[in-house]
Design a protein around this motif. Structure first.
Motif, PDB file in Angstrom:
ATOM      1  N   SER A 198      38.573  47.122  44.051  1.00  0.00           N
ATOM      2  CA  SER A 198      39.076  47.051  42.681  1.00  0.00           C
ATOM      3  C   SER A 198      38.207  47.933  41.793  1.00  0.00           C
ATOM      4  O   SER A 198      37.061  48.229  42.141  1.00  0.00           O
ATOM      5  CB  SER A 198      39.018  45.604  42.153  1.00  0.00           C
ATOM      6  OG  SER A 198      39.794  44.726  42.942  1.00  0.00           O
TER       7      SER A 198
ATOM      8  N   ARG B 293      33.904  46.208  37.334  1.00  0.00           N
ATOM      9  CA  ARG B 293      33.937  45.489  36.066  1.00  0.00           C
ATOM     10  C   ARG B 293      32.683  45.807  35.265  1.00  0.00           C
ATOM     11  O   ARG B 293      31.570  45.624  35.758  1.00  0.00           O
ATOM     12  CB  ARG B 293      34.017  43.977  36.306  1.00  0.00           C
ATOM     13  CG  ARG B 293      35.306  43.498  36.953  1.00  0.00           C
ATOM     14  CD  ARG B 293      35.235  42.010  37.224  1.00  0.00           C
ATOM     15  NE  ARG B 293      35.014  41.245  35.999  1.00  0.00           N
ATOM     16  CZ  ARG B 293      34.410  40.055  35.963  1.00  0.00           C
ATOM     17  NH1 ARG B 293      33.947  39.509  37.079  1.00  0.00           N
ATOM     18  NH2 ARG B 293      34.266  39.419  34.824  1.00  0.00           N
TER      19      ARG B 293
ATOM     20  N   ASP C 220      35.352  29.268  37.240  1.00  0.00           N
ATOM     21  CA  ASP C 220      36.683  29.861  37.353  1.00  0.00           C
ATOM     22  C   ASP C 220      36.913  30.523  38.709  1.00  0.00           C
ATOM     23  O   ASP C 220      38.025  30.973  38.994  1.00  0.00           O
ATOM     24  CB  ASP C 220      36.895  30.902  36.251  1.00  0.00           C
ATOM     25  CG  ASP C 220      36.897  30.286  34.864  1.00  0.00           C
ATOM     26  OD1 ASP C 220      37.355  29.138  34.730  1.00  0.00           O
ATOM     27  OD2 ASP C 220      36.434  30.953  33.921  1.00  0.00           O
ATOM     28  N   ASN C 221      35.878  30.595  39.536  1.00  0.00           N
ATOM     29  CA  ASN C 221      36.043  31.211  40.847  1.00  0.00           C
ATOM     30  C   ASN C 221      37.026  30.379  41.670  1.00  0.00           C
ATOM     31  O   ASN C 221      36.902  29.146  41.733  1.00  0.00           O
ATOM     32  CB  ASN C 221      34.687  31.277  41.557  1.00  0.00           C
ATOM     33  CG  ASN C 221      34.710  32.174  42.779  1.00  0.00           C
ATOM     34  OD1 ASN C 221      35.394  31.892  43.756  1.00  0.00           O
ATOM     35  ND2 ASN C 221      33.959  33.251  42.730  1.00  0.00           N
TER      36      ASN C 221
ATOM     37  N   LEU D 114      37.740  39.534  39.048  1.00  0.00           N
ATOM     38  CA  LEU D 114      38.613  38.659  38.277  1.00  0.00           C
ATOM     39  C   LEU D 114      39.897  39.394  37.916  1.00  0.00           C
ATOM     40  O   LEU D 114      39.872  40.491  37.391  1.00  0.00           O
ATOM     41  CB  LEU D 114      37.903  38.207  37.004  1.00  0.00           C
ATOM     42  CG  LEU D 114      38.600  37.160  36.150  1.00  0.00           C
ATOM     43  CD1 LEU D 114      38.654  35.828  36.887  1.00  0.00           C
ATOM     44  CD2 LEU D 114      37.869  37.000  34.811  1.00  0.00           C
ATOM     45  N   GLY D 115      41.029  38.791  38.242  1.00  0.00           N
ATOM     46  CA  GLY D 115      42.313  39.401  37.918  1.00  0.00           C
ATOM     47  C   GLY D 115      42.911  40.236  39.028  1.00  0.00           C
ATOM     48  O   GLY D 115      44.115  40.504  39.024  1.00  0.00           O
ATOM     49  N   THR D 116      42.088  40.669  39.994  1.00  0.00           N
ATOM     50  CA  THR D 116      42.627  41.500  41.084  1.00  0.00           C
ATOM     51  C   THR D 116      42.243  40.980  42.462  1.00  0.00           C
ATOM     52  O   THR D 116      42.498  41.646  43.461  1.00  0.00           O
ATOM     53  CB  THR D 116      42.138  42.962  40.958  1.00  0.00           C
ATOM     54  OG1 THR D 116      40.707  42.985  40.977  1.00  0.00           O
ATOM     55  CG2 THR D 116      42.644  43.605  39.672  1.00  0.00           C
ATOM     56  N   TRP D 117      41.616  39.793  42.525  1.00  0.00           N
ATOM     57  CA  TRP D 117      41.125  39.330  43.828  1.00  0.00           C
ATOM     58  C   TRP D 117      42.251  39.117  44.829  1.00  0.00           C
ATOM     59  O   TRP D 117      42.072  39.354  46.027  1.00  0.00           O
ATOM     60  CB  TRP D 117      40.280  38.062  43.668  1.00  0.00           C
ATOM     61  CG  TRP D 117      41.012  36.822  43.208  1.00  0.00           C
ATOM     62  CD1 TRP D 117      41.161  36.398  41.928  1.00  0.00           C
ATOM     63  CD2 TRP D 117      41.662  35.853  44.034  1.00  0.00           C
ATOM     64  NE1 TRP D 117      41.871  35.218  41.889  1.00  0.00           N
ATOM     65  CE2 TRP D 117      42.180  34.866  43.178  1.00  0.00           C
ATOM     66  CE3 TRP D 117      41.851  35.719  45.412  1.00  0.00           C
ATOM     67  CZ2 TRP D 117      42.887  33.762  43.647  1.00  0.00           C
ATOM     68  CZ3 TRP D 117      42.547  34.620  45.889  1.00  0.00           C
ATOM     69  CH2 TRP D 117      43.059  33.655  45.012  1.00  0.00           C
ATOM     70  N   GLN D 118      43.438  38.698  44.340  1.00  0.00           N
ATOM     71  CA  GLN D 118      44.557  38.509  45.268  1.00  0.00           C
ATOM     72  C   GLN D 118      44.979  39.835  45.890  1.00  0.00           C
ATOM     73  O   GLN D 118      45.284  39.911  47.084  1.00  0.00           O
ATOM     74  CB  GLN D 118      45.756  37.870  44.553  1.00  0.00           C
ATOM     75  CG  GLN D 118      45.491  36.468  44.021  1.00  0.00           C
ATOM     76  CD  GLN D 118      45.135  36.467  42.547  1.00  0.00           C
ATOM     77  OE1 GLN D 118      44.551  37.435  42.040  1.00  0.00           O
ATOM     78  NE2 GLN D 118      45.508  35.396  41.850  1.00  0.00           N
ATOM     79  N   GLU D 119      44.999  40.884  45.074  1.00  0.00           N
ATOM     80  CA  GLU D 119      45.435  42.192  45.554  1.00  0.00           C
ATOM     81  C   GLU D 119      44.480  42.753  46.609  1.00  0.00           C
ATOM     82  O   GLU D 119      44.885  43.576  47.438  1.00  0.00           O
ATOM     83  CB  GLU D 119      45.534  43.167  44.375  1.00  0.00           C
ATOM     84  CG  GLU D 119      46.551  42.755  43.322  1.00  0.00           C
ATOM     85  CD  GLU D 119      46.411  43.555  42.036  1.00  0.00           C
ATOM     86  OE1 GLU D 119      45.775  44.632  42.078  1.00  0.00           O
ATOM     87  OE2 GLU D 119      46.922  43.108  40.997  1.00  0.00           O
TER      88      GLU D 119
END
Length: 280
Positions: A16, A19, A57-58, A28-33
């Motif tokens: 990713s 950050r 939030d992890n 955060l926000g791209t971990w699924q991708e």
């Protein structure tokens, strides 16, 4: 056979955009991708990051998050091989008061419990840079802390892979003092090269304890550089690990390169070349 069985993985966040300019952080926000990107690059594992920033939030810290992580691992075939507990870079178990130690030990046990639920075997606990062990007294204090919790860690089916900047023999002595099945070592090739340590001295001292390896290149006394352009002796590292019958993962924690997918495909091929050479 080592080389033929070692899995190649990627440190989370390396697939990713960085950050805030940081070389390593939870994406955060791209971990699924990153599961899909890792699969497309040929990686079999992700080394999951848990840091102090955004700890609660992890996804690893919630049942819903673990379900999503597990589902993505099943769909892509990319599993989580280890947790890199960068939380303890931000909040080290050193140079703090007794109450702070208790709070930080509680966090470590909480992470281990969540790892157990997610089926993740290794927690890499860093004692480098800001959290480096500086004195024999600090080392003795850590032995006392970890002796008190290693049975609990083992009860979670988790193994702690300590990453330290200690010279080879003191690191080996630390692991011998702990003398526990849940106390093992992470070996970071690049960090060792930066510190001027020799692979044969390190691996002769504590190689039998290594359960995870980070692949990185660094300049002697300096920072991270592209693989093959620094002072890491990759030939010696891979050959010696092969002689030790190391069958664990090799996790790329290399320099960033802009086009993350292209760069990491290239880095994976770099590791695969050494593994193939040792298995032939």
């Amino acid at each position: 056979m080592p080389g033929a069985t070692n899995k190649i993985g990627i440190m989370q966040g390396r697939l990713s955009p960085p950050r805030s300019g940081r070389i390593q952080s939870f994406p955060l926000g791209t971990w699924q991708e990153e599961f899909l990107a890792a699969r497309d690059c040929g990686f079999e594992l992700i080394d999951w990051i848990v840091e102090g920033d955004g700890f609660t939030d992890n996804p690893l810290m919630s049942d819903e998050g673990i379900r999503e992580m597990t589902d993505l691992a099943e769909k892509t075939g990319v599993r989580i091989g280890a947790v890199c507990a960068d939380y303890f870079m931000d909040y080290p178990l050193l140079r703090c008061g007794r109450e702070e130690v208790k709070e930080r030990v509680a966090v470590l046990l909480k992470i281990a419990g969540r790892m157990s639920q997610a089926g993740i075997p290794y927690m890499e606990v860093p004692f480098v840079d800001h959290s480096a062990i500086r004195t024999p007294t600090e080392l003795e204090g850590l032995v006392e802390i970890f002796r008190g919790i290693l049975d609990a860690i083992a009860g979670f089916d988790v193994i702690l892979a300590f990453e330290t900047s200690l010279p080879p023999q003191p690191f080996a002595d630390f692991l011998t003092a702990l003398n526990h099945q849940a106390a093992k070592a992470n070996y970071d090739m690049g960090n060792s090269a930066s510190l001027g340590y020799k692979p044969h001295e390190e691996l002769n001292a504590y190689g039998r304890h290594i359960v995870t390896v980070h692949v990185k290149d660094r300049i002697l006394g300096g920072g991270t550089v592209p693989l093959g352009s620094g002072h890491t002796d990759f030939g010696a590292c891979f050959s010696l690990l092969n002689e030790l019958n190391y069958e664990g993962p090799f996790i790329l924690q290399a320099a960033r390169g802009g086009d993350e997918i292209f760069w990491n495909k290239k880095n994976r091929a770099f590791v695969a070349h050494y593994l193939k050479r040792n298995s032939d």
